[in-house]
Design an enzyme around this catalytic site. Structure first.
Site, PDB file in Angstrom:
ATOM      1  N   THR A  96      -5.052 -25.373 -37.814  1.00 45.92           N
ATOM      2  CA  THR A  96      -4.846 -25.704 -36.391  1.00 45.92           C
ATOM      3  C   THR A  96      -3.455 -25.220 -36.011  1.00 45.92           C
ATOM      4  O   THR A  96      -2.455 -25.824 -36.409  1.00 45.92           O
ATOM      5  CB  THR A  96      -4.940 -27.230 -36.163  1.00 45.92           C
ATOM      6  OG1 THR A  96      -6.186 -27.701 -36.658  1.00 45.92           O
ATOM      7  CG2 THR A  96      -4.826 -27.558 -34.681  1.00 45.92           C
ATOM      8  N   LYS A 171     -10.469 -26.460 -30.102  1.00 46.87           N
ATOM      9  CA  LYS A 171      -9.903 -27.478 -31.005  1.00 46.87           C
ATOM     10  C   LYS A 171      -8.760 -28.234 -30.326  1.00 46.87           C
ATOM     11  O   LYS A 171      -8.660 -29.464 -30.393  1.00 46.87           O
ATOM     12  CB  LYS A 171      -9.421 -26.780 -32.280  1.00 46.87           C
ATOM     13  CG  LYS A 171      -8.578 -27.615 -33.219  1.00 46.87           C
ATOM     14  CD  LYS A 171      -9.375 -28.684 -33.932  1.00 46.87           C
ATOM     15  CE  LYS A 171      -8.478 -29.499 -34.859  1.00 46.87           C
ATOM     16  NZ  LYS A 171      -9.164 -30.690 -35.361  1.00 46.87           N
ATOM     17  N   LYS A 246       1.810 -33.068 -33.533  1.00 44.77           N
ATOM     18  CA  LYS A 246       1.684 -31.599 -33.569  1.00 44.77           C
ATOM     19  C   LYS A 246       0.527 -31.155 -32.671  1.00 44.77           C
ATOM     20  O   LYS A 246       0.683 -30.247 -31.853  1.00 44.77           O
ATOM     21  CB  LYS A 246       1.434 -31.114 -35.000  1.00 44.77           C
ATOM     22  CG  LYS A 246       1.274 -29.599 -35.088  1.00 44.77           C
ATOM     23  CD  LYS A 246       0.692 -29.118 -36.415  1.00 44.77           C
ATOM     24  CE  LYS A 246      -0.793 -29.289 -36.493  1.00 44.77           C
ATOM     25  NZ  LYS A 246      -1.471 -28.474 -37.500  1.00 44.77           N
TER      26      LYS A 246
END
Ligand code: NAD
Length: 305
Positions: A96, A171, A246
């Site tokens: 990611t 995502k 994050k």
């Protein structure tokens, strides 16, 4: 049976690559961390000593690394993937990472005659072990089809999200929605208790009503309601604050680049920052619930433990 190169054998990459071994492939794995490498070797991965060695004879090469800077380094460094891989290999990044870095990797891969797909995952370490991850793929249709044939043993679902970086776009937007609904549970759960509702009765009402969400079903921040909630475990992490921060940061950066306002995501990022400043980066992200109560007390939370 294929030969697959794998860089990054951590919490996700370890069990994911093991599922490729179980499917009969030879997996040549590399990780800087000797403990991760040892665990992967015990699970049947052929552990090698460099990125170049992992790329040797590989039909597909996966990366599963923490952040964009790590992925870019593994592709571009001397002896990295671009220098070492066969042009017939399909290159797949499941980390990611930020969209700008992924776009750079797409562009540089095309310039050098490689096929590259971004393929981030959802489903956590339990989904990685069970081989039931949701994969979101971005790239050229032919490359996506080729990547999907290698991904299949690790996946519950494989989505063709669109062109380059669209897997990551899906995502990042999905995880932003997750953390916003998590905040709804933080406030809703405490308001319900203050109004005198029995927590179990209220949870069942919300489950059958419009307050239902994945985080309400899985992470409800009140002890004794759902087994999988960190509230039962003094908020030890099932999804750590720093990883959650994050992911929300990636959404905020993407929103800034797109020129749109994301006030709810901004609010949850501020609450994660507050937890990090207080030294709780490695606790569960649902600990934000303590900010609802003015004295920051919370059932299930003992900061001394
Ligand atoms: P992790 O920290 O457990 O694993 C990353 C591994 O990469 C580590 O073992 C590290 O030593 C290795 N590494 C770093 N730099 C390297 C390099 N230059 N060469 C070789 N190895 C290197 O992280 P993770 O939980 O496996 O997550 C990986 C990615 O997947 C992250 O981007 C994360 O956000 C994402 N993700 C994680 C989860 C989860 O539940 N843990 C779920 C979905 C997505």
């Amino acid at each position: 049976m294929a030969t697959i190169g794998w860089i990054g054998l951590g919490n996700m990459g370890g069990p994911m690559s093991t599922n490729l071994v179980k499917a009969g492939h030879v997996v040549r794995g590399f990780d800087l961390n000797p403990d991760a490498a040892t665990r992967a070797a015990a699970a049947g991965v052929t552990v090698v000593e460099s990125i170049a060695a992992a790329c040797e004879g590989a039909d597909a090469i996966f990366t599963m690394l923490p952040k964009g800077e790590h992925v870019l380094g593994v592709f571009g460094a001397p002896g990295g993937i671009w220098e070492s891989a066969s042009h017939n290999a399909i290159l797949i990044d499941s980390s990611t990472i930020d969209i700008a870095t992924s776009q750079k990797i797409h562009d540089a891969s095309i310039d050098q005659g490689f096929s590259f797909v971004d393929a981030p995952v959802s489903g956590g370490t339990s989904g990685a072990a069970a081989g039931t991850l949701a994969f979101m793929l971005g790239g050229a249709p032919g490359d996506i089809k080729k990547a999907a044939s290698f991904i299949e043993p690790m996946a519950g679902k494989i989505f063709e999200a669109g062109g380059p970086t669209m897997g990551l776009a899906a995502k990042i937007a999905n995880n932003m929605m997750l953390f916003i609904t998590m905040l709804a549970n933080s406030e809703g759960s405490q308001l319900a208790e203050q109004l005198g509702l029995d927590p179990q009765v209220f949870w069942e009402i919300a489950s059958a009503s419009s307050g239902r969400s994945w985080s309400q079903q899985t992470w409800y921040p009140v002890p004794g309601i759902i087994d999988s909630a960190a509230a039962n475990n003094n908020f030890n992490a099932s999804f750590a604050v720093d990883l959650a921060r994050k992911d929300v940061g990636l959404a905020l950066d993407a929103g800034r680049d797109a020129g749109i306002n994301l006030p709810a995501a901004t609010l949850i990022a501020e609450q994660f920052d507050r937890l990090i400043e207080e030294g709780y980066a490695d606790r569960d992200c649902t600990l934000v619930t303590k900010f609802v109560n003015p004295d920051e007390s919370l059932r299930g939370w003992n900061p001394e433990l």
